[in-house]
Design a protein around this motif. Structure first.
Motif, PDB file in Angstrom:
ATOM      1  N   PHE A  39     -24.355 -11.108  11.472  1.00 17.11           N
ATOM      2  CA  PHE A  39     -24.065 -12.536  11.651  1.00 17.11           C
ATOM      3  C   PHE A  39     -23.096 -13.014  10.572  1.00 17.11           C
ATOM      4  O   PHE A  39     -22.141 -13.743  10.848  1.00 17.11           O
ATOM      5  CB  PHE A  39     -25.378 -13.325  11.619  1.00 17.11           C
ATOM      6  N   ASP A  40     -23.324 -12.558   9.345  1.00 16.86           N
ATOM      7  CA  ASP A  40     -22.477 -12.943   8.216  1.00 16.86           C
ATOM      8  C   ASP A  40     -21.040 -12.449   8.399  1.00 16.86           C
ATOM      9  O   ASP A  40     -20.091 -13.148   8.064  1.00 16.86           O
ATOM     10  CB  ASP A  40     -23.069 -12.382   6.915  1.00 16.86           C
ATOM     11  N   MET A  41     -20.890 -11.245   8.942  1.00 17.65           N
ATOM     12  CA  MET A  41     -19.549 -10.677   9.134  1.00 17.65           C
ATOM     13  C   MET A  41     -18.715 -11.497  10.115  1.00 17.65           C
ATOM     14  O   MET A  41     -17.495 -11.527  10.029  1.00 17.65           O
ATOM     15  CB  MET A  41     -19.652  -9.226   9.645  1.00 17.65           C
ATOM     16  N   PHE A  42     -19.381 -12.142  11.027  1.00 12.45           N
ATOM     17  CA  PHE A  42     -18.654 -12.889  12.053  1.00 12.45           C
ATOM     18  C   PHE A  42     -18.738 -14.390  11.825  1.00 12.45           C
ATOM     19  O   PHE A  42     -18.847 -15.168  12.773  1.00 12.45           O
ATOM     20  CB  PHE A  42     -19.164 -12.488  13.440  1.00 12.45           C
ATOM     21  N   GLY A  43     -18.687 -14.766  10.547  1.00  8.57           N
ATOM     22  CA  GLY A  43     -18.554 -16.181  10.206  1.00  8.57           C
ATOM     23  C   GLY A  43     -19.847 -16.923  10.010  1.00  8.57           C
ATOM     24  O   GLY A  43     -19.891 -18.140  10.204  1.00  8.57           O
ATOM     25  N   GLY A  44     -20.892 -16.247   9.603  1.00  8.80           N
ATOM     26  CA  GLY A  44     -22.186 -16.893   9.428  1.00  8.80           C
ATOM     27  C   GLY A  44     -22.240 -17.894   8.286  1.00  8.80           C
ATOM     28  O   GLY A  44     -23.069 -18.783   8.279  1.00  8.80           O
ATOM     29  N   GLY A  45     -21.382 -17.732   7.301  1.00  8.51           N
ATOM     30  CA  GLY A  45     -21.349 -18.682   6.192  1.00  8.51           C
ATOM     31  C   GLY A  45     -22.374 -18.389   5.111  1.00  8.51           C
ATOM     32  O   GLY A  45     -22.983 -17.320   5.054  1.00  8.51           O
ATOM     33  N   MET A  46     -22.553 -19.369   4.244  1.00 11.46           N
ATOM     34  CA  MET A  46     -23.411 -19.205   3.065  1.00 11.46           C
ATOM     35  C   MET A  46     -24.884 -18.988   3.422  1.00 11.46           C
ATOM     36  O   MET A  46     -25.576 -18.250   2.736  1.00 11.46           O
ATOM     37  CB  MET A  46     -23.277 -20.421   2.141  1.00 11.46           C
ATOM     38  N   PHE A  47     -25.351 -19.633   4.479  1.00  7.91           N
ATOM     39  CA  PHE A  47     -26.757 -19.475   4.846  1.00  7.91           C
ATOM     40  C   PHE A  47     -27.054 -18.027   5.229  1.00  7.91           C
ATOM     41  O   PHE A  47     -28.052 -17.460   4.800  1.00  7.91           O
ATOM     42  CB  PHE A  47     -27.148 -20.428   5.982  1.00  7.91           C
ATOM     43  N   SER A  48     -26.177 -17.421   6.040  1.00  4.36           N
ATOM     44  CA  SER A  48     -26.419 -16.037   6.446  1.00  4.36           C
ATOM     45  C   SER A  48     -26.285 -15.099   5.252  1.00  4.36           C
ATOM     46  O   SER A  48     -27.018 -14.114   5.148  1.00  4.36           O
ATOM     47  CB  SER A  48     -25.488 -15.617   7.580  1.00  4.36           C
ATOM     48  N   THR A  49     -25.358 -15.391   4.337  1.00  7.34           N
ATOM     49  CA  THR A  49     -25.238 -14.590   3.111  1.00  7.34           C
ATOM     50  C   THR A  49     -26.525 -14.688   2.298  1.00  7.34           C
ATOM     51  O   THR A  49     -27.040 -13.673   1.810  1.00  7.34           O
ATOM     52  CB  THR A  49     -24.036 -15.051   2.272  1.00  7.34           C
ATOM     53  N   PHE A  50     -27.058 -15.892   2.182  1.00  3.88           N
ATOM     54  CA  PHE A  50     -28.315 -16.094   1.451  1.00  3.88           C
ATOM     55  C   PHE A  50     -29.455 -15.315   2.098  1.00  3.88           C
ATOM     56  O   PHE A  50     -30.211 -14.601   1.421  1.00  3.88           O
ATOM     57  CB  PHE A  50     -28.662 -17.586   1.391  1.00  3.88           C
ATOM     58  N   MET A  51     -29.594 -15.443   3.418  1.00  3.86           N
ATOM     59  CA  MET A  51     -30.689 -14.769   4.118  1.00  3.86           C
ATOM     60  C   MET A  51     -30.552 -13.242   4.002  1.00  3.86           C
ATOM     61  O   MET A  51     -31.531 -12.539   3.769  1.00  3.86           O
ATOM     62  CB  MET A  51     -30.737 -15.193   5.588  1.00  3.86           C
ATOM     63  N   LYS A  52     -29.328 -12.742   4.170  1.00  6.20           N
ATOM     64  CA  LYS A  52     -29.096 -11.300   4.070  1.00  6.20           C
ATOM     65  C   LYS A  52     -29.478 -10.801   2.678  1.00  6.20           C
ATOM     66  O   LYS A  52     -30.193  -9.812   2.537  1.00  6.20           O
ATOM     67  CB  LYS A  52     -27.630 -10.988   4.362  1.00  6.20           C
ATOM     68  N   ASN A  53     -29.011 -11.504   1.657  1.00  8.28           N
ATOM     69  CA  ASN A  53     -29.314 -11.082   0.283  1.00  8.28           C
ATOM     70  C   ASN A  53     -30.793 -11.203  -0.042  1.00  8.28           C
ATOM     71  O   ASN A  53     -31.337 -10.373  -0.777  1.00  8.28           O
ATOM     72  CB  ASN A  53     -28.451 -11.858  -0.715  1.00  8.28           C
TER      73      ASN A  53
END
Length: 138
Positions: A39-53
């Motif tokens: 999701f983050d790779m395709f423009g998920g933004g900061m929220f997806s980066t936070f969730m992934k991390n």
């Protein structure tokens, strides 16, 4: 002190089950991180980066616990004359770069690290399950 094979086998089984639970928790978190990463790779933004991390950090904690559990399992297996030689690498997942350089290239590199960790954990799960089956048969 008298050697009790059944007691030693039971202790080894319990240690193996603990290791398996830790590994499965790591696998669940890695799978979730992988999904958030896509999701983050395709423009998920900061929220997806936070969730992934967040999921990656949880997986790393699970893998550290699994390392401790595997050491215990290995010691218990020695008591029943079996050997467990399995090591898990918990290295970093490029978390800093993921936050600082939030772009497709870094996201792809992070996904690759997640994939490799997931493969390592899957192998460890299969190995522990195999050892537990051998214990059941002996």
């Amino acid at each position: 002190m008298e050697y009790n094979l059944e007691k030693e086998k039971r202790e080894a089984m319990e240690a193996g089950q603990r290791a398996l639970r830790s590994l499965q928790a790591a696998q669940n978190n890695l799978n979730s991180a992988k999904n958030w990463g896509m999701f983050d790779m395709f423009g998920g933004g900061m929220f997806s980066t936070f969730m992934k991390n967040n999921k990656m950090e949880n997986a790393k904690d699970n893998m550290e616990q699994a390392k401790r559990d595997l050491r215990d399992f290995s010691r218990e297996l020695q008591d029943v004359n079996m050997v467990c030689d399995l090591h898990i690498e918990t290295g970093d997942f490029l978390t800093f770069a993921d936050w600082f350089f939030d772009n497709l290239f870094v996201d792809w590199m992070v996904q690759d690290r997640i994939r490799k960790a997931s493969e390592q954990v899957e192998y460890a799960i299969q190995y522990v399950e195999s050892m537990l089956q051998q214990l059941n048969r002996s």
